[in-house]
Design an enzyme around this catalytic site. Sequence first.
Site, PDB file in Angstrom:
ATOM      1  N   LYS A 217      -5.676  20.028  -5.044  1.00  0.00           N
ATOM      2  CA  LYS A 217      -5.080  19.292  -3.911  1.00  0.00           C
ATOM      3  C   LYS A 217      -3.878  18.496  -4.383  1.00  0.00           C
ATOM      4  O   LYS A 217      -2.820  18.492  -3.738  1.00  0.00           O
ATOM      5  CB  LYS A 217      -6.138  18.375  -3.284  1.00  0.00           C
ATOM      6  CG  LYS A 217      -5.719  17.661  -2.025  1.00  0.00           C
ATOM      7  CD  LYS A 217      -4.896  16.409  -2.233  1.00  0.00           C
ATOM      8  CE  LYS A 217      -5.685  15.209  -2.653  1.00  0.00           C
ATOM      9  NZ  LYS A 217      -4.836  13.989  -2.779  1.00  0.00           N
TER      10      LYS A 217
ATOM     11  N   THR B 273      -2.979   0.622  -4.343  1.00  0.00           N
ATOM     12  CA  THR B 273      -3.404   1.782  -3.554  1.00  0.00           C
ATOM     13  C   THR B 273      -4.679   2.404  -4.108  1.00  0.00           C
ATOM     14  O   THR B 273      -5.006   2.257  -5.280  1.00  0.00           O
ATOM     15  CB  THR B 273      -2.284   2.848  -3.524  1.00  0.00           C
ATOM     16  OG1 THR B 273      -2.764   4.018  -2.861  1.00  0.00           O
ATOM     17  CG2 THR B 273      -1.852   3.253  -4.926  1.00  0.00           C
ATOM     18  N   THR B 274      -5.318   3.146  -3.218  1.00  0.00           N
ATOM     19  CA  THR B 274      -6.511   3.908  -3.573  1.00  0.00           C
ATOM     20  C   THR B 274      -6.141   5.245  -4.209  1.00  0.00           C
ATOM     21  O   THR B 274      -6.923   5.840  -4.930  1.00  0.00           O
ATOM     22  CB  THR B 274      -7.302   4.158  -2.264  1.00  0.00           C
ATOM     23  OG1 THR B 274      -7.775   2.909  -1.804  1.00  0.00           O
ATOM     24  CG2 THR B 274      -8.419   5.106  -2.427  1.00  0.00           C
TER      25      THR B 274
ATOM     26  N   ASP C  34       0.864  -1.170   0.000  1.00  0.00           N
ATOM     27  CA  ASP C  34       0.000   0.000   0.000  1.00  0.00           C
ATOM     28  C   ASP C  34       0.919   1.244   0.000  1.00  0.00           C
ATOM     29  O   ASP C  34       2.114   1.126   0.279  1.00  0.00           O
ATOM     30  CB  ASP C  34      -0.876  -0.032   1.266  1.00  0.00           C
ATOM     31  CG  ASP C  34      -1.614   1.254   1.488  1.00  0.00           C
ATOM     32  OD1 ASP C  34      -2.264   1.730   0.554  1.00  0.00           O
ATOM     33  OD2 ASP C  34      -1.514   1.811   2.614  1.00  0.00           O
TER      34      ASP C  34
ATOM     35  N   GLY D 251     -10.073   7.414  -1.041  1.00  0.00           N
ATOM     36  CA  GLY D 251     -10.107   8.132  -2.321  1.00  0.00           C
ATOM     37  C   GLY D 251     -10.290   9.615  -2.078  1.00  0.00           C
ATOM     38  O   GLY D 251     -11.177  10.026  -1.324  1.00  0.00           O
TER      39      GLY D 251
ATOM     40  N   ASP E  85      -0.299   5.096   0.898  1.00  0.00           N
ATOM     41  CA  ASP E  85      -0.609   6.118   1.909  1.00  0.00           C
ATOM     42  C   ASP E  85      -0.626   5.522   3.312  1.00  0.00           C
ATOM     43  O   ASP E  85      -1.375   4.584   3.583  1.00  0.00           O
ATOM     44  CB  ASP E  85      -1.950   6.776   1.595  1.00  0.00           C
ATOM     45  CG  ASP E  85      -1.876   7.553   0.292  1.00  0.00           C
ATOM     46  OD1 ASP E  85      -1.041   8.464   0.210  1.00  0.00           O
ATOM     47  OD2 ASP E  85      -2.624   7.214  -0.639  1.00  0.00           O
TER      48      ASP E  85
ATOM     49  N   GLU F 186     -13.648  10.974  -3.446  1.00  0.00           N
ATOM     50  CA  GLU F 186     -14.724  10.400  -2.629  1.00  0.00           C
ATOM     51  C   GLU F 186     -14.763  11.077  -1.256  1.00  0.00           C
ATOM     52  O   GLU F 186     -15.832  11.289  -0.679  1.00  0.00           O
ATOM     53  CB  GLU F 186     -14.505   8.891  -2.470  1.00  0.00           C
ATOM     54  CG  GLU F 186     -14.693   8.081  -3.738  1.00  0.00           C
ATOM     55  CD  GLU F 186     -13.491   8.106  -4.712  1.00  0.00           C
ATOM     56  OE1 GLU F 186     -12.500   8.826  -4.444  1.00  0.00           O
ATOM     57  OE2 GLU F 186     -13.558   7.415  -5.739  1.00  0.00           O
TER      58      GLU F 186
ATOM     59  N   PRO G 127      -0.768   9.894 -10.346  1.00  0.00           N
ATOM     60  CA  PRO G 127       0.297  10.917 -10.254  1.00  0.00           C
ATOM     61  C   PRO G 127       0.789  11.109  -8.814  1.00  0.00           C
ATOM     62  O   PRO G 127       1.970  11.409  -8.593  1.00  0.00           O
ATOM     63  CB  PRO G 127      -0.381  12.203 -10.761  1.00  0.00           C
ATOM     64  CG  PRO G 127      -1.614  11.751 -11.459  1.00  0.00           C
ATOM     65  CD  PRO G 127      -2.022  10.437 -10.880  1.00  0.00           C
TER      66      PRO G 127
HETATM   67  C1  XBP Z   1      -5.405   6.139   0.545  1.00  0.00           C
HETATM   68  C2  XBP Z   1      -6.502   7.062   0.541  1.00  0.00           C
HETATM   69  C3  XBP Z   1      -6.465   8.151  -0.412  1.00  0.00           C
HETATM   70  C4  XBP Z   1      -5.585   9.325  -0.151  1.00  0.00           C
HETATM   71  C5  XBP Z   1      -5.760  10.359  -1.248  1.00  0.00           C
HETATM   72  O1  XBP Z   1      -5.838   4.862   0.939  1.00  0.00           O
HETATM   73  O2  XBP Z   1      -7.463   6.920   1.252  1.00  0.00           O
HETATM   74  O3  XBP Z   1      -7.750   8.639  -0.423  1.00  0.00           O
HETATM   75  O4  XBP Z   1      -5.930   9.964   1.046  1.00  0.00           O
HETATM   76  O5  XBP Z   1      -5.996   9.804  -2.459  1.00  0.00           O
HETATM   77  P1  XBP Z   1      -4.850   3.610   0.828  1.00  0.00           P
HETATM   78  P2  XBP Z   1      -6.085  10.652  -3.823  1.00  0.00           P
HETATM   79  O6  XBP Z   1      -3.656   3.934   1.656  1.00  0.00           O
HETATM   80  O7  XBP Z   1      -5.618   2.480   1.418  1.00  0.00           O
HETATM   81  O8  XBP Z   1      -4.564   3.393  -0.614  1.00  0.00           O
HETATM   82  O9  XBP Z   1      -4.753  10.477  -4.485  1.00  0.00           O
HETATM   83  O10 XBP Z   1      -7.211   9.967  -4.550  1.00  0.00           O
HETATM   84  O11 XBP Z   1      -6.401  12.065  -3.511  1.00  0.00           O
HETATM   85 MG    MG Z   2      -2.969   3.148   3.466  1.00  0.00          MG
END
Ligand code: XBP
Ligand code: MG
Length: 254
Positions: free
Chosen positions: A86, A123-124, A10, A53, A12, A56, A128
Site C-alpha cells: 500500500k 501524525t499517525t 496533522d 494507522g 492526512d 491497524e 515514509p
Molecule cells: C491518519 C491515519 C492513517 C493513514 C494511513 O491519521 O489514520 O492511518 O490513513 O497511515 P491522522 P499509514 O491524520 O490523524 O494522522 O501511513 O500508517 O498507512
Molecule cells: Mg488527519
Amino acid sequence: MSELRALIFDVDGTLADTEREGHRVAFNRAFAEAGYDWNWSDSLYSELLAVTGGKERIRFYLNDYLPDFQPPEDLEQFITGIHALKNKHYQELLSAGAVPLRPGVKRLIAEARENNLRLAIATTSAVPNVLAVLGEMLDPAWFEVIAAGDMVATKKPAPDIYYYALEQMDLPAADCLVIEDSHHGFQAACQAGLKAVVTVNEYTQAEDFTGACLVVDSLGEPNQPFRVLAGDAGGATYADLALLRRLHGGNGNG
Ligand code: XBP
Ligand code: MG
C-alpha cells in the site's frame, strides 16, 4: 498570557485529502496486486477511518468485515506485507501529483516561516508516507520535528504523538496551536492540552469538535474564503497568522 511560538500540523486530511485520493486508492491497488478482490469504497473507507494507522486499519477490516479470512502466512506478516505494498502505491500516487495540498496550507506555512514560528508534524501515518507528502509538495526541512507512525506506542486519539512532539520541541502545550481535520486527531491534541483549529473534509465534517478554537471547511485563500462551521473567525475569510494568534489567545468555542 502565553505566546504562540509553534504550529503543529496533522498530515492526512489536513495538509491534503490523502485519505480519499491517496491511502484508500493505494490500499485497493495493494489488495489487487496481492490477488484479493477487496474494494474499499468511499463509504466503507469512512467506516474504516474509525481506526487510525494503516496496519491497524487492515487488522480492523479483517477482524470485523472478513472474520472467516485465513491469511496465507502469520497474520502480522500478512498485514506488514499488504501495508508495505500500500505504501509503495501511495508514494507513487503522490509522485504522480494525484493528491494536491488543501487550500491555504502552503500560504499559511510560508507566512509562519517568514515570522519565525516553529513548525512540527504530529501524525499517525508512517514516516515514509509523511516524507512523501512533505517532499512532493512542501519541504521536510521546514519542520523541526516530524512525529509520526510507530514513534509512539499508541496512535491517535491517544495524545502520545502530541506529547512526543512537544517533548522534542521542548515547548509547553500553551505555546503551540494544532491544525487537525478529524475527531480522533482533535481528541489527541485536546488530551495533550493543546488548542486546535479544525479544517474538516468530507470524511470528518459531521464529527464533534466541541472546544476547538475554530472549525472551518478549509484554511481558505484570499480568493477562496473558508466557511466557518463553529467558532468566531472575527470576520476573517482565510486562516492567516493574525487569526491564529487571536484564536490562540482566546478561550475556544463551546
Ligand atoms: C491518519 C491515519 C492513517 C493513514 C494511513 O491519521 O489514520 O492511518 O490513513 O497511515 P491522522 P499509514 O491524520 O490523524 O494522522 O501511513 O500508517 O498507512
Ligand atoms: Mg488527519
